[in-house]
Scaffold this active site. Structure first.
Site, PDB file in Angstrom:
ATOM      1  CE1 TYR A 147     -85.841 -32.019 -11.360  1.00  0.00           C
ATOM      2  CE2 TYR A 147     -83.479 -31.615  -9.548  1.00  0.00           C
ATOM      3  CZ  TYR A 147     -84.215 -32.509 -10.976  1.00  0.00           C
ATOM      4  OH  TYR A 147     -83.938 -33.300 -11.439  1.00  0.00           O
TER       5      TYR A 147
HETATM    6  N1  LIG Z   1     -81.225 -40.602 -10.333  1.00  0.00           N
HETATM    7  C1  LIG Z   1     -81.521 -39.720 -11.797  1.00  0.00           C
HETATM    8  O1  LIG Z   1     -82.597 -41.064 -12.408  1.00  0.00           O
HETATM    9  C2  LIG Z   1     -81.658 -39.382 -12.464  1.00  0.00           C
HETATM   10  C3  LIG Z   1     -80.964 -37.782 -11.568  1.00  0.00           C
HETATM   11  N2  LIG Z   1     -81.062 -36.852 -12.628  1.00  0.00           N
HETATM   12  C4  LIG Z   1     -79.403 -36.054 -11.772  1.00  0.00           C
HETATM   13  O2  LIG Z   1     -78.292 -36.575 -12.322  1.00  0.00           O
HETATM   14  C5  LIG Z   1     -77.808 -36.348 -11.151  1.00  0.00           C
HETATM   15  C6  LIG Z   1     -77.262 -37.711 -10.392  1.00  0.00           C
HETATM   16  O3  LIG Z   1     -78.349 -37.125  -9.465  1.00  0.00           O
HETATM   17  P1  LIG Z   1     -78.669 -38.569  -7.671  1.00  0.00           P
HETATM   18  O4  LIG Z   1     -76.851 -39.101  -8.173  1.00  0.00           O
HETATM   19  O5  LIG Z   1     -79.544 -39.441  -8.231  1.00  0.00           O
HETATM   20  O6  LIG Z   1     -78.543 -37.115  -6.800  1.00  0.00           O
HETATM   21  P2  LIG Z   1     -78.617 -37.528  -5.844  1.00  0.00           P
HETATM   22  O7  LIG Z   1     -80.471 -37.159  -5.416  1.00  0.00           O
HETATM   23  O8  LIG Z   1     -78.363 -38.167  -5.060  1.00  0.00           O
HETATM   24  O9  LIG Z   1     -77.626 -36.213  -5.331  1.00  0.00           O
HETATM   25  C7  LIG Z   1     -76.660 -36.199  -5.469  1.00  0.00           C
HETATM   26  C8  LIG Z   1     -75.544 -35.341  -4.161  1.00  0.00           C
HETATM   27  O10 LIG Z   1     -76.400 -33.819  -4.245  1.00  0.00           O
HETATM   28  C9  LIG Z   1     -76.132 -32.661  -3.352  1.00  0.00           C
HETATM   29  N3  LIG Z   1     -76.696 -32.565  -3.156  1.00  0.00           N
HETATM   30  C10 LIG Z   1     -77.913 -31.647  -2.192  1.00  0.00           C
HETATM   31  N4  LIG Z   1     -77.774 -30.699  -1.690  1.00  0.00           N
HETATM   32  C11 LIG Z   1     -76.903 -30.202  -1.790  1.00  0.00           C
HETATM   33  C12 LIG Z   1     -76.026 -28.881  -1.374  1.00  0.00           C
HETATM   34  N5  LIG Z   1     -77.799 -28.034  -1.217  1.00  0.00           N
HETATM   35  N6  LIG Z   1     -75.369 -28.673  -1.854  1.00  0.00           N
HETATM   36  C13 LIG Z   1     -74.396 -29.659  -2.032  1.00  0.00           C
HETATM   37  N7  LIG Z   1     -75.113 -30.851  -2.460  1.00  0.00           N
HETATM   38  C14 LIG Z   1     -76.343 -30.982  -1.901  1.00  0.00           C
HETATM   39  C15 LIG Z   1     -76.213 -34.646  -1.511  1.00  0.00           C
HETATM   40  O11 LIG Z   1     -74.946 -34.273  -0.896  1.00  0.00           O
HETATM   41  P3  LIG Z   1     -75.279 -35.374   0.190  1.00  0.00           P
HETATM   42  O12 LIG Z   1     -75.433 -36.425  -0.135  1.00  0.00           O
HETATM   43  O13 LIG Z   1     -74.044 -35.513   0.948  1.00  0.00           O
HETATM   44  O14 LIG Z   1     -76.091 -34.764   1.262  1.00  0.00           O
HETATM   45  C16 LIG Z   1     -76.202 -35.672  -2.929  1.00  0.00           C
HETATM   46  O15 LIG Z   1     -75.151 -37.087  -2.668  1.00  0.00           O
HETATM   47  C17 LIG Z   1     -77.965 -34.388  -9.879  1.00  0.00           C
HETATM   48  O16 LIG Z   1     -78.392 -33.368 -10.959  1.00  0.00           O
HETATM   49  C18 LIG Z   1     -80.211 -35.063 -10.304  1.00  0.00           C
HETATM   50  O17 LIG Z   1     -80.699 -33.831 -11.020  1.00  0.00           O
HETATM   51  C19 LIG Z   1     -82.015 -36.064 -12.844  1.00  0.00           C
HETATM   52  C20 LIG Z   1     -83.385 -37.184 -13.564  1.00  0.00           C
HETATM   53  C21 LIG Z   1     -83.386 -38.513 -12.704  1.00  0.00           C
HETATM   54  N1  LIG Z   2     -80.897 -34.963  -7.272  1.00  0.00           N
HETATM   55  C1  LIG Z   2     -81.733 -35.528  -8.448  1.00  0.00           C
HETATM   56  N2  LIG Z   2     -83.002 -35.625  -8.877  1.00  0.00           N
HETATM   57  C2  LIG Z   2     -83.904 -35.923  -9.428  1.00  0.00           C
HETATM   58  C3  LIG Z   2     -83.604 -37.610  -8.698  1.00  0.00           C
HETATM   59  C4  LIG Z   2     -83.176 -38.269  -7.458  1.00  0.00           C
HETATM   60  O1  LIG Z   2     -83.462 -38.534  -7.379  1.00  0.00           O
HETATM   61  N3  LIG Z   2     -82.544 -36.981  -7.158  1.00  0.00           N
HETATM   62  N4  LIG Z   2     -84.703 -37.922  -9.275  1.00  0.00           N
HETATM   63  C5  LIG Z   2     -85.441 -38.285 -10.495  1.00  0.00           C
HETATM   64  C6  LIG Z   2     -86.656 -39.537 -10.712  1.00  0.00           C
HETATM   65  O2  LIG Z   2     -86.046 -39.997 -11.668  1.00  0.00           O
HETATM   66  C7  LIG Z   2     -87.275 -38.852 -11.993  1.00  0.00           C
HETATM   67  O3  LIG Z   2     -86.411 -38.399 -13.215  1.00  0.00           O
HETATM   68  C8  LIG Z   2     -88.100 -39.627 -12.333  1.00  0.00           C
HETATM   69  O4  LIG Z   2     -89.034 -39.064 -13.727  1.00  0.00           O
HETATM   70  C9  LIG Z   2     -86.035 -37.046 -11.181  1.00  0.00           C
HETATM   71  N5  LIG Z   2     -84.249 -35.540 -10.796  1.00  0.00           N
END
Ligand SMILES: NC(=O)C1=CN([C@@H]2O[C@H](COP(=O)(O)OP(=O)(O)OC[C@H]3O[C@@H](n4cnc5c(N)ncnc54)[C@H](OP(=O)(O)O)[C@@H]3O)[C@@H](O)[C@H]2O)C=CC1
Ligand SMILES: Nc1nc2c(c(=O)[nH]1)N=C([C@H](O)[C@@H](O)CO)CN2
Length: 235
Positions: A147
């Site tokens: 990842y």
């Molecule tokens: N939330 C956080 O604290 C953090 C977030 N980030 C980044 O910020 C962004 C948003 O985070 P967050 O809202 O938590 O994300 P989520 O984990 O909620 O993922 C966002 C969406 O990605 C979709 N997804 C997963 N796999 C696939 C796939 N194979 N094809 C298409 N769509 C897919 C899911 O769709 P569905 O639900 O429709 O299956 C999900 O709703 C991400 O890129 C994440 O990596 C980075 C660090 C921390």
């Molecule tokens: N697709 C996602 N990416 C990540 C998520 C998540 O919920 N969905 N969450 C994190 C964590 O918050 C991490 O930053 C905690 O240290 C990272 N990426």
């Protein structure tokens, strides 16, 4: 139709919050989702165009690109938000794990950006691409190795596309750390995670919304990373 903003993976959490903010601003939004949810119906009722897309296979990426291009000849912006936060311990097949991570987080954004290059350049104003990366793009992660590598690749694409698409298009990364907990996070995890940053808070999705709006409003920020990490890099 006004040139839309494309947001991938917008059925929940940060992507959903960004889509709702843009709709409230009167901006047309095209969202992709993988799993049907009531939130997608709600976005559609608010005027968004919704597309089902799974970015883990080449054929599905091809299909998504065809559908996205057919919706509008010009795009205001693209936000690559879709993401699968997979851990090595949950996968017995490491080859398919890193292939899936690279497909979702690097290959899909790379191919969609190239496919929408003209549509972004022909937008009447300055267009934007935002890559949702991760704090660990620069640190790596023992538990989420594939990842993290794929998010580092996505950040490097920020630098390349910033060069390639200027001056018509700004391209930036938003690198969150812990913005939101997940449903299955227990109290012990939450307390430990809070201590990882200087500010010791979990601000929620609006922190990403504010960063998105800042980048859209900026005239002079490209090839940059907005770190949303509460000072974690100094702990
Ligand atoms: N939330 C956080 O604290 C953090 C977030 N980030 C980044 O910020 C962004 C948003 O985070 P967050 O809202 O938590 O994300 P989520 O984990 O909620 O993922 C966002 C969406 O990605 C979709 N997804 C997963 N796999 C696939 C796939 N194979 N094809 C298409 N769509 C897919 C899911 O769709 P569905 O639900 O429709 O299956 C999900 O709703 C991400 O890129 C994440 O990596 C980075 C660090 C921390
Ligand atoms: N697709 C996602 N990416 C990540 C998520 C998540 O919920 N969905 N969450 C994190 C964590 O918050 C991490 O930053 C905690 O240290 C990272 N990426």
């Amino acid at each position: 139709m006004k040139s839309p903003v494309l947001i991938t993976g917008a059925s929940q959490r940060l992507g959903l919050a960004m889509a709702e903010s843009l709709l409230e601003q009167g901006q047309h939004v095209v969202v992709t989702y993988r799993t049907p949810r009531p939130s997608i119906t709600m976005l559609k009722d608010k005027g968004a165009t919704v597309l089902q897309a799974d970015f883990s296979t080449e054929a599905a990426i091809d299909r998504a690109i065809d559908e996205i291009k057919a919706i509008s000849k010009t795009y205001r912006a693209v936000i690559h938000n879709a993401s699968d936060w997979a851990q090595e311990k949950d996968s017995s097949d490491k080859q398919s794990l890193i292939e899936r991570m690279m497909m979702i987080h690097a290959i899909a954004p790379y191919r969609i950006n190239l496919a929408l290059e003209d549509a972004l350049r022909e937008y009447e104003g300055q267009a934007d691409i935002i890559h949702m990366t991760d704090y660990i793009q620069e640190t790596g992660s023992e538990k989420h190795m594939a990842y993290a590598a794929s998010k580092a690749a996505l950040h490097n694409l920020t630098l390349s596309f910033a060069k390639k698409l200027s001056p018509q298009v700004k391209v930036n990364s938003i690198a969150p750390a812990l913005l939101m907990f997940n449903e299955n996070d227990d109290e012990a995890y939450k307390q430990k995670a809070l201590k990882k940053s200087l500010l010791e808070i979990v601000p929620g999705a609006q922190e990403a919304v504010k960063a998105m709006n800042y980048l859209f409003d900026s005239e002079y920020v490209t090839g940059q990373t907005l770190h949303l990490n509460g000072g974690r890099h100094l702990k």
